[in-house]
Structures are given as C-alpha cells and as structure tokens.
Design an enzyme around this catalytic site. Structure first.
Site, PDB file in Angstrom:
ATOM      1  CG  HIS A 194      27.083  33.587  41.482  1.00 48.83           C
ATOM      2  ND1 HIS A 194      27.032  33.064  42.759  1.00 48.83           N
ATOM      3  CD2 HIS A 194      28.269  33.160  40.973  1.00 48.83           C
ATOM      4  CE1 HIS A 194      28.132  32.356  42.992  1.00 48.83           C
ATOM      5  NE2 HIS A 194      28.892  32.400  41.935  1.00 48.83           N
ATOM      6  CG  ASP A 207      40.556  56.817  61.488  1.00 49.93           C
ATOM      7  OD1 ASP A 207      40.447  56.099  60.452  1.00 49.93           O
ATOM      8  OD2 ASP A 207      39.574  57.183  62.141  1.00 49.93           O
ATOM      9  CD1 TRP A 267      31.586  38.067  35.631  1.00 52.91           C
ATOM     10  CD2 TRP A 267      32.453  39.927  36.530  1.00 52.91           C
ATOM     11  NE1 TRP A 267      32.946  37.996  35.509  1.00 52.91           N
ATOM     12  CE2 TRP A 267      33.498  39.118  36.049  1.00 52.91           C
ATOM     13  CE3 TRP A 267      32.762  41.149  37.136  1.00 52.91           C
ATOM     14  CZ2 TRP A 267      34.842  39.494  36.161  1.00 52.91           C
ATOM     15  CZ3 TRP A 267      34.099  41.522  37.247  1.00 52.91           C
ATOM     16  CH2 TRP A 267      35.119  40.699  36.757  1.00 52.91           C
ATOM     17  CB  SER A 315      33.016  52.428  46.773  1.00 54.22           C
ATOM     18  OG  SER A 315      33.455  51.894  47.998  1.00 54.22           O
ATOM     19  CB  SER A 316      37.112  50.075  44.658  1.00 55.58           C
ATOM     20  OG  SER A 316      36.231  49.110  45.140  1.00 55.58           O
ATOM     21  CG  HIS A 364      44.675  40.109  34.983  1.00 56.45           C
ATOM     22  ND1 HIS A 364      44.235  38.816  34.790  1.00 56.45           N
ATOM     23  CD2 HIS A 364      45.710  40.045  35.831  1.00 56.45           C
ATOM     24  CE1 HIS A 364      45.012  38.009  35.487  1.00 56.45           C
ATOM     25  NE2 HIS A 364      45.918  38.726  36.123  1.00 56.45           N
ATOM     26  CD  GLU A 420      37.966  43.695  41.188  1.00 51.10           C
ATOM     27  OE1 GLU A 420      38.398  44.860  41.267  1.00 51.10           O
ATOM     28  OE2 GLU A 420      37.270  43.167  42.075  1.00 51.10           O
ATOM     29  CE1 TYR A 452      46.710  38.580  38.229  1.00 54.91           C
ATOM     30  CE2 TYR A 452      47.923  37.866  40.165  1.00 54.91           C
ATOM     31  CZ  TYR A 452      47.522  37.660  38.857  1.00 54.91           C
ATOM     32  OH  TYR A 452      47.941  36.551  38.202  1.00 54.91           O
ATOM     33  CB  SER A 508      52.060  36.639  54.958  1.00 57.11           C
ATOM     34  OG  SER A 508      52.211  36.473  53.578  1.00 57.11           O
ATOM     35  CG  HIS A 530      45.188  36.158  30.603  1.00 55.99           C
ATOM     36  ND1 HIS A 530      46.163  36.552  31.469  1.00 55.99           N
ATOM     37  CD2 HIS A 530      44.064  36.094  31.359  1.00 55.99           C
ATOM     38  CE1 HIS A 530      45.666  36.734  32.681  1.00 55.99           C
ATOM     39  NE2 HIS A 530      44.392  36.462  32.639  1.00 55.99           N
ATOM     40  CG  HIS A 531      40.803  38.096  31.198  1.00 57.39           C
ATOM     41  ND1 HIS A 531      40.259  37.348  32.218  1.00 57.39           N
ATOM     42  CD2 HIS A 531      41.858  38.747  31.735  1.00 57.39           C
ATOM     43  CE1 HIS A 531      40.967  37.549  33.327  1.00 57.39           C
ATOM     44  NE2 HIS A 531      41.940  38.388  33.066  1.00 57.39           N
ATOM     45  CB  THR A 581      52.137  33.083  42.365  1.00 61.27           C
ATOM     46  OG1 THR A 581      51.778  34.241  41.613  1.00 61.27           O
ATOM     47  CG2 THR A 581      50.984  32.688  43.253  1.00 61.27           C
ATOM     48  CE  LYS A 586      53.297  37.415  47.469  1.00 62.73           C
ATOM     49  NZ  LYS A 586      52.779  37.917  48.668  1.00 62.73           N
ATOM     50  NE  ARG A 634      31.660  32.327  31.644  1.00 64.82           N
ATOM     51  CZ  ARG A 634      32.414  33.373  31.986  1.00 64.82           C
ATOM     52  NH1 ARG A 634      33.319  33.819  31.149  1.00 64.82           N
ATOM     53  NH2 ARG A 634      32.288  33.952  33.156  1.00 64.82           N
TER      54      ARG A 634
END
Lengths: 220, 701, 115
Positions: free
Chosen positions: B124, B153, B188, B218-219, B302, B304, B306, B317, B351-352, B377, B380, B499
């Site tokens: 998941h 392109d 994960w 890929s990313s 982290h 990631e 964001y 926006s 912080h993780h 944030t 925004k 968890r």
C-alpha cells in the site's frame, strides 16, 4: 502575445543574449545545432550534480563507518601509498590528455589528432582500472574483503562505484570512437565529447576526494 | 535436471504461488488468506489478458505502437504516466480497504495472517508513493508544463520515454509480485536489520528494493528533464516571474527530485549489497550501522513528501485563480514561499526519527526547522483564500477538491506542528496519530490535487469535459470518506494504538477502528464514482465537446490551443508580455490571431527506447529478485547495446510541413468562429463548447 | 579530414586555452605531490597533516573546476557556478547533518562504532 514566426522549437528571439556554456563554446566554426548542444550539456551538468550527491553521501557514510572495523583489518593495514599515487597520476594525466583532445576538437578539425589524444586517454583510463582491480585483489588476499566488516563494506561501496563510473566512461569513449569511424566528427559526436569531458573531469575530482580522504586519510 | 531448473528459474519455486500456504496446510485461516491472495493474482492475470484481448479484437496494436508506445510527445507520455497511476491507485485503495477491514474486526484476532497484513501495508505504502503519486504528478507536469511555458516538448523527449519505461517496469514488478509472491513485509521504508538476509532471506525485500530503485531512477531523470526544460525552453518574453505558478512548483519539484532521490538510491543500493554480496553496511553485527539507513532514507523521504505536495500546491493555485475568475493573489510571495519550502525541505529530515536516540539538542534544532516550514505554507493558504475573496466563485469539481483541501490540509498541518515537538512526538511516534497526520497531508493535499488537476485539464487533453454530477459525487465522497477513515485514527493514536498493527487487545479501540472501516468503504465508493464518471464522460463525449480549447476561461498559455492541442502545441512559438499571458490577450482582444507565416516545424522522431528500457528493466529486476543470473546478464547486455546503438542514430527528428500546420490552425480558428461563447455560469452545461465570453471591461480580474 | 588553417584570433585563443590546461595540470600535480610527499617522507603530526591534505584537496578541486571545466566567475558562466554552489550547499547540509547526527548517536547509543 503576438504570433511571431520562429523556425525551431523553443528558440530564443535573436535579441536575447546567448548564454554559452563555459569551455564548451566551441566557437563560430561549430555553429550547427548550438542550442540543442547547450541544452544537452546543461542537462548533463545537472545529472553530474545528482551524481555528486550520491558520492558525497557515500563519502559521509565512509567516515561514519571508520569505527566499524569489527576487529578486522583497517586502513593502516590495507592501503598502500604507492599504488594510490600511481592511480592518482594515471587519472590526472588522463584528465590532461582529455583536455588536449578537447582542444583538438575545438581548433583543428583534424580527426587524426583528436583520435590519438582520445586513445591515449582511453589507455590511461583502462590502466587505472587494471591497477585498481589488482589493488583490490591484493586487499582480498590480505583479508580485506567487504564481508569482513562494516568499514570494509563502506570502502568497497565507495571506491568501486567510482571505478564503475570510470568503466562506463571508457565504454562511452569507445562508442564515440566507433561513431567517429562511421560518421566522422559530426555534431552528435561533438555533443557527446563535450558531455564525456564533463564526466571525465568530474571523475578525477571525485578521485581527489578518494585519495585524500580514504587513502591518505587512512594511512596517516 | 534440477540443476538446469535451478539455473533457469533461480530460486523460483512452487512456494512462490500466493496460495501455496493454503495448499500445504489447509486450515480455515490459511484458506481465507489463500483465497484473498489467489484472487488478487487471478485479477492481475485476467486483467492483463483482458487488455491484450481487447486490443487484439479492436485491431489496435499498430496504433498503440506508433501513436503511444514509441511516441516522444510529452502529452502522450504524460497520459500514460497517469494511466499507470490510476491503475495502481485502484489496487492500493483495495489494499487499504482490506487493512481497515482487518482492524475493524481485529480485536483479539481478525482474518488476515501476519505475513499477509505485512505485505498489505508494505505494498500500500510503496505503491501509493512510488507508483501512484509520483507517476501521477509526473504525468500532470509532463502534460501541462510545456504548454504553459510555450514550448513544443520537453528538453529530452527520449529520456522522458525512458523515465516512463522505468516507472512502468517498477509497477510491473509490483504487480508480478501478486502472482509470484511474496512481496516485502518491511513497510515502504524497508528498515534493516529486519530487511537484511538474516531476518528476511526470501524474495520479498528484493522485489521491494528493485521496484523502488526503478522508480527512483525514473524520477531522477524526470527531475533533470523538467528543470532543464523550464530553464531553457521558455517562450520569448516569459521571464521567470511571468511563469504560471504551476510551472514554478514544477521547477521546485524538479529540483527536489534531482537532489532528493540520490539518498534513496544510496541506501537501497547499500541494502542490496548487504543482501547480495554479504556486505555489512546495515547488519546488526560486524560493524554495521542500521541507524545510517534510517538517516539516509529520510534524507530522501522528506524532500520526497515535498515533491508530493508542491505540485498539488501549483494545481490549486491555478484552480483557485481560474474558478474565482480572479488573478492569483500575491504571486511574488507565493513564488518566494514555494522556493523557501523547497529549500527548507532539505533541512528537516531528522523529525522522522526523533526517537532513535540522538541528543535533545539535535532534536530541538530539527524540530524548530520543521515548524519553520509551516510559515511559508501558511502564507500560501492565506494567498489562496485572498484569491477567492471577492471573486466570482464557481463550485466545479476541481474547486470542491480545492476548498476541501484548504480546510482539511490546515488541520493536518497543525497536527504536523504538534508532531514537530520532540517531546510530544516521543508519545505518538509510530502510532496511528502519525498515520492520520500524513494521510491528512497526502489525501487532501496530494490526491485531491491530482484529482482536481485531472478534472481541470482533462478537457484540454481529450477534447471533452468530464461529467459534472459524478465528479461532484466523487469529490464529496472523498472528503467525507477521508474524514471518516482518518479522523478516528487521531484518537486511536493518542489512545496508544501503534501503526502497522495486525491485531489489538484493547476493546476501547474498537468503535474507532469500525468507524475508520466505514470510512474506507466510503472511499471505495468515491473511487467507483470516479470510474463511473470516466465511463459516462466517454459515453457523452460529443455532448461535452470543447474542441475550441478554453472551457474554463483559463489564464495561461495551455488554454490558447485547441482541445486536444496539435502534436507541436503551437503553430508558432508565442511571445509573452506579462503573467497570465492568455488572459492578458483575451482582455486586449488579441486572442486567436493568425500568424504571418507558418514555418516548417521540427519535432522529435519516434523511438522504441522507452519500450526497450521497460522490458529490460522488468527483466533485470525480476532476474535479480529470483537469482536468475542469466536473465540479469542478458538484460544488462541488451540495455547497454540499446544505449550504445542509440548513439549511432542520426535521424532523430521529423519535419512537419508548414502547409499542414497552417491547415490545422486555420481549421481550428474557423471552428472557433462558428462556436457560441458562453459565460461562466453555463460552463458546466453542454452549451460550453470551449469558448468563453471575453472578459467584461472593469470586471474584477 | 585536413588540417584547418586557424585565423590569428583563433590561434591566440587556442594558445591561451592550451596554457589554461597546462597551468591546471601543473597546479594539480603540485597539489598532489605535496600531500603524498609529506605523508611518505616526513614525520608530520597527523592532525596538521590532515589539515594540509584537506586544504590541498579543496584547492585542487577548485583548480579542476577552473582550469579543466572552465567554470569561472564570468557572467555567462554564472548558471553553472550557481548550480555547483547550490549542490555544494545541499551536500553540506546532508553530509554535515549525517556526520553530526551519526556521531552523536554513536556516542549515546553505539559507542563501539566510534573510531
């Protein structure tokens, strides 16, 4: 937004100042598809930067694993000043010869000289790899295998990754030499050589880090 | 004989069948789990078969190959990314429903086995992050960004194909793991030493490592592609501060991808070295240090998250501005806030793992840095609200998602500030409070953003609007379902439920887990409504046709093309003089002009590279997982040959003649002349043919 | 392909670029010989030697960037310089952070790992 006529995709209008790439400004003799080349070179720089982060983190990891020798052999026992020096010289000279090849590319339009410098660079690169493999073999015989300890594992993740990159660069160089034989030094070949130059010098820069931190740092 | 079998099939054996446990030891419990697993495997095989049969029956193989699989067009590639994301979203939601069902009946037992549950929460999470959210936002940026900057392109179309191929390969591996089980049970995040050989020698963790590696590569390539495109291919006059905000967030996302992916590449590669070559990077003995894995993983993790949230911020926006009929409020501040968020995201990863054992001083530094991110944030959120203020708001499906986002995301953000305090985090770390928090960010943030983006840009991509009633039903179901499924988890977390818990023994948890289970069912209906919406929309596509190209009275350049746009996007590259370039044109009455000339256009030629990489990537990952070394060597060789051979290709472009461009463009302009413009009150009806009434002088803009 | 005749301006540019490469090689060579030489032939205190090695390495890296990769402070090369500096910043945060965090963790949780 007026519809002005443009011939190529995403082209800047003639009035916009052209930002040329450093050192890659091959000059007026090499005008064709200058823009696409600039984009590819910039993209390759960006890729190099992500690669730099990869190496940087492996360097950092190496430092944190210096204490993880688990009673096994450490840097003092396994590293040799002489072989590190030989490898350093091979790579440094190869960077210089690649520079000579870049000069030949930019100024002579003379295929023979370019190919000779490239071949010398290739030989030096292959020489580096051969020496490094011999070095690793020697370490194995002295019990310096990655499965022995965390320290050795981190050594063998960092240094062979550099070697793998050098191998890739050599394969690329051979492929380019093949393209020169088939197509001559056309604009695709020039673009490839510019990018390979960046990779080659970048790998020498990473090696500076390796011989300083790993070998010299370990022996001293 | 068995030697040949071992060589060809590696360590693949009969126990890879997902229902093997049920056959070997047929207790009721095992049979239930076997049926679930076997059912999933059957679905995968039947689904694949159904697709193949359908394409063959429709005679579309050639079409598929030339128009889609070998196309370098960013629009096609974007759509293919989104298709992958939607398929994987369906699977991962079903997995979530199973987990919620297990926990709803989980007091003192339940129906899932521990291994099965472990696989559920691992797949998941892995699918949602790497094979749903990343492909989804990659697809949206791929489609929209070049149009918004006036480019034809991306900078590197073939590399774009390769990114798609790598993601497809990773997704394929994860799907294959349903048929040839098991997948990892390590979550994960895959923390060692649990994921080391000593505790997990099977194929599961290896599947996970290679699927994630494919996605990461890929990313990284995608990030490079997006960044260079935005730097180098903007239309003349489009300075950085004239770009639409969606493009700004795309740029920030690209930078995060480039610099945030390498730590994951490093830690999964080192884990692979531990598992395959007996290294000791993270083992519990011989000088290994598993804490560095956690450190490296979150140095990736982290940035990631964001990546996952900045793109939706960009979408919102656009949505807020368009559906309030107003210019975006505080553009410059929004840009600065985006850049700040992107930069700060590299400074908070600790912080993780507040509870891993480092000193209070380190925890405090990272805790403060984490709270700092809340400030841009917040800026925004205020800017978006001020965009809506005094606007003429139309509550379309994207707007429902956006308004739901504003309310729910702020709640989630507040719980984030709570978690950022190390002393509080010590109480709720790895409890359901954390799960509730990050789903509170990801679902109203990322998922709603992607669904809003889909509803917003679907008409541009396909030429017809999505049906509005099912769209609204889906949006409301998502909002209600999310709240019902996840708000109880805050309570459960504070009550102490950890968890990833298969079962529990505290009856006080039960009402909450049941409520959460009901929420999961509502979400299931939301997903169903989305699929129905798609079905009905395709059925009614002539009714809702918007070929003229501007169904929402859009503000940026992508709306200045037909729906769908021609392959080359613009007949002539536009020149830009302000922000909201297209709206500025409409206001000055200068939209839809005929260019003086129609030069030939050079476009990238088709290539099979993407398909080749998809195939070799899948084969390589599969071979590595099952120790089929011949397959590993073969796929490496084929990849190397393909890459080298690509270097010898010289015909990398094709020419589209100017006459054809002229014909297409004039036909579109003719269509516009025959189209009746509608004002915004009618934009959800079939009267909307893609042409809005020009902005009235003096209207609030 | 035949040997192309260089114009005067090109010839000047070429010899200037050749000098750049030669300077780069020379400097790099010296900056390599110093740390290796000191390590091999002197009995310098290890603390000081570490600093010398590090300084030589950093300077040599800059030499490589400047003389081989042609990254200078000139306006049209700003883009690449900014990219490199940003990467170095991110590296400093990630690697620096890693070292700070892990050595703190070693001290408190895994003292056997302290070198």
């Amino acid at each position: 937004m007026t519809m002005t006529t443009k011939t190529q995709p995403g082209h800047a209008s003639p009035a916009k100042p052209r930002v040329h790439h450093p050192g890659l400004n091959l000059g007026p003799a090499h005008q064709e598809s200058e823009d696409t080349r600039e984009e590819m070179v910039f993209g390759f720089w960006v890729f190099m930067m992500s690669d730099l982060i990869l190496f940087g983190l492996l360097f950092g990891t190496y430092v944190t694993m210096l204490g993880g020798t688990a009673g096994g052999p450490g840097p003092g026992e396994l590293f040799e000043l002489k072989s590190a020096f030989i490898e350093t010289m091979l790579l440094l000279i190869s960077s210089f010869t690649f520079g000579m090849a870049s000069l030949a590319l930019k100024y002579r339009n003379d295929r023979k000289v370019l190919v000779i410098w490239l071949l010398v660079t290739l030989l030096l690169g292959l020489g580096f790899l051969a020496h490094e493999l011999y070095d690793f073999h020697k370490m194995f015989t002295e019990g310096g295998v990655p499965s022995r300890s965390g320290f050795l594992s981190s050594f063998f993740s960092l240094v062979p990754l550099h070697g793998l990159h050098v191998t890739g660069a050599c394969i690329w160089l051979i492929a380019i030499l093949g393209q020169i034989a088939v197509y001559g030094v056309d604009s695709f070949v020039k673009s490839s050589l510019l990018r390979l130059a960046i990779l080659w010098h970048f790998l020498d820069i990473v090696w500076i880090g390796i011989f300083s931190l790993v070998y010299l740092g370990g022996i001293v | 004989m068995s030697d040949i079998w071992n060589f060809v099939f590696g360590r693949l054996g009969w126990d890879a069948l997902p229902f093997w446990e049920a056959i070997k030891d047929p207790t009721t419990f095992n049979i239930i789990n076997g049926v679930i697993a076997g059912g999933a495997a059957a679905l995968v095989l039947l689904g694949a078969l159904a697709v193949v049969v359908w394409i063959t029956w429709a005679g579309k193989w050639r079409y598929l190959w030339t128009e889609w699989l070998t196309s370098p067009d960013h629009k096609k590639i974007g759509i293919m990314f989104i298709v992958i994301a939607m398929v994987m979203l369906s699977r991962a939601i079903i997995e979530a429903v199973f987990m919620r069902a297990q926990q709803a009946v989980g007091l003192d037992g339940g129906f899932l086995s521990p291994e099965h549950f472990g696989e559920f929460f691992t797949t998941h999470g892995t699918i949602m992050i790497f094979f749903m959210a990343m492909p989804f936002l990659t697809g949206i940026i791929n489609y929209v960004m070049p149009l918004q900057i006036g480019a034809r392109d991306l900078s590197f179309p073939i590399m774009n194909q390769i990114s798609l191929g790598l993601t497809a390969a990773g997704a394929a591996i994860v799907m294959i793991s349903l048929v040839l089980a098991p997948f990892s049970t390590g979550g994960w995040s895959g923390y060692p030493p649990y994921t080391e050989l000593a505790y997990n020698p099977g194929a599961g963790v290896d599947y996970w490592i290679w699927a994630v590696t494919l996605s990461t590569l890929s990313s990284t390539l995608t990030g490079i592609n997006f960044a260079v495109t935005i730097y180098k291919k903007r239309a003349p006059g489009m300075k950085l501060f004239r770009m639409p905000l969606f493009t700004w967030t795309a740029l920030s996302t690209a930078i995060l991808m480039i610099f945030g992916m390498p730590p994951l590449t490093v830690c999964t590669a080192l884990l692979a070295l531990d598992r395959y070559l007996d290294f000791h990077m993270f083992t519990s003995d011989l000088g290994g240090n598993m804490m560095n894995y956690v450190n490296l993983f979150w140095a990736f993790g982290h940035p990631e998250v964001y990546i996952l949230i900045l793109t939706p911020f960009g979408v919102y926006s656009e949505v807020f501005a368009t559906f309030s009929g107003k210019r975006l409020y505080g553009y410059t501040l929004l840009v600065i806030a985006t850049i700040c968020i992107a930069f700060l995201s590299f400074t908070v990863w600790l912080h993780h793992f507040f509870t891993m054992g480092q000193s209070a001083a380190i925890n405090a530094v990272f805790g403060i840095a984490t709270m700092l991110i809340g400030i841009p944030t917040g800026v925004k959120v205020y800017d978006w609200m001020l965009t809506m203020y005094r606007g003429r708001i139309r509550l379309s499906a994207p707007m429902i998602y956006a308004v739901g986002f504003i309310m729910l995301f702020v709640i989630g953000g507040l719980t984030g500030i709570i978690l950022a305090t190390p002393s509080v985090d010590y109480q709720v770390h790895n409890s359901l409070f954390l799960i509730a928090h990050f789903h509170n960010m990801l679902i109203p943030g990322t998922l709603f953003g992607m669904l809003a983006a889909t509803n917003f840009w679907f008409p541009k991509a396909f030429g017809f609007r999505l049906e509005k009633r099912w769209g609204r039903r889906a949006a409301y179901c998502w909002i209600i379902g999310f709240m019902l499924a996840f708000f109880p988890l805050y309570a459960l977390g504070v009550l102490g439920m950890p968890r990833r818990s298969l079962t529990f023994f505290e009856p006080a948890y039960l009402p909450w887990t049941i409520a959460a289970g009901c929420g999961a069912i509502v979400i299931l209906f939301a997903m169903l409504f989305l699929l129905i919406q798609l079905w009905v929309s395709v059925r009614d596509r002539h009714h809702n046709n918007v070929f003229a190209g501007d169904p929402w009275d859009g503000r940026s350049l992508e709306w200045a093309t037909s729906s769908p746009p021609p392959e080359y996007n613009f007949p002539v590259i536009p020149e830009v003089f302000s922000r909201d370039a297209f709206m500025a044109e409409k206001e000055q009455g200068k939209a839809y002009q005929v260019p003086d000339e129609f030069p030939d256009i050079e476009m990238p030629a088709n290539s099979a590279m993407g398909v080749i990489i998809a195939v070799t990537g899948t084969a390589l990952a599969f071979g590595l997982t099952w120790y089929m070394w011949w397959l590993v060597v073969l796929s490496c060789v084929v990849t190397l040959v393909a890459v080298i051979a690509r270097g010898y290709v010289r015909n990398t472009t094709r020419i589209i003649p100017g006459a054809e461009v002229r014909r297409t463009h004039l036909a579109w302009l003719e269509h516009i002349r025959c189209t009746t413009p509608v004002d915004r009150s009618k934009e959800q009806t079939s009267e909307n043919r893609g042409l809005p009434v020009p902005p009235v002088e003096g209207a609030v803009q | 392909m035949s040997h192309r005749q260089l114009s005067e301006q090109e010839a000047r540019e070429k010899s200037s670029e050749l000098r750049t490469y030669l300077w780069g090689f020379g400097l790099a060579l010296v900056l390599t010989l110093i740390p290796f030489g000191l390590a091999a032939y002197t009995q310098m205190a290890s603390g000081t030697l570490y600093i010398v090695i590090a300084v030589c390495a950093v300077i040599q890296i800059v030499v490589h960037f400047r003389f081989f990769l042609h990254i200078t402070l000139a306006k049209n090369k700003r883009e690449d310089l900014q990219l490199i500096l940003f990467t170095v910043l991110i590296l400093a945060i990630m690697v620096g952070g890693t070292l700070w965090i892990l050595f703190n963790l070693y001290y408190r949780m895994m003292p056997d790992m302290l070198p």
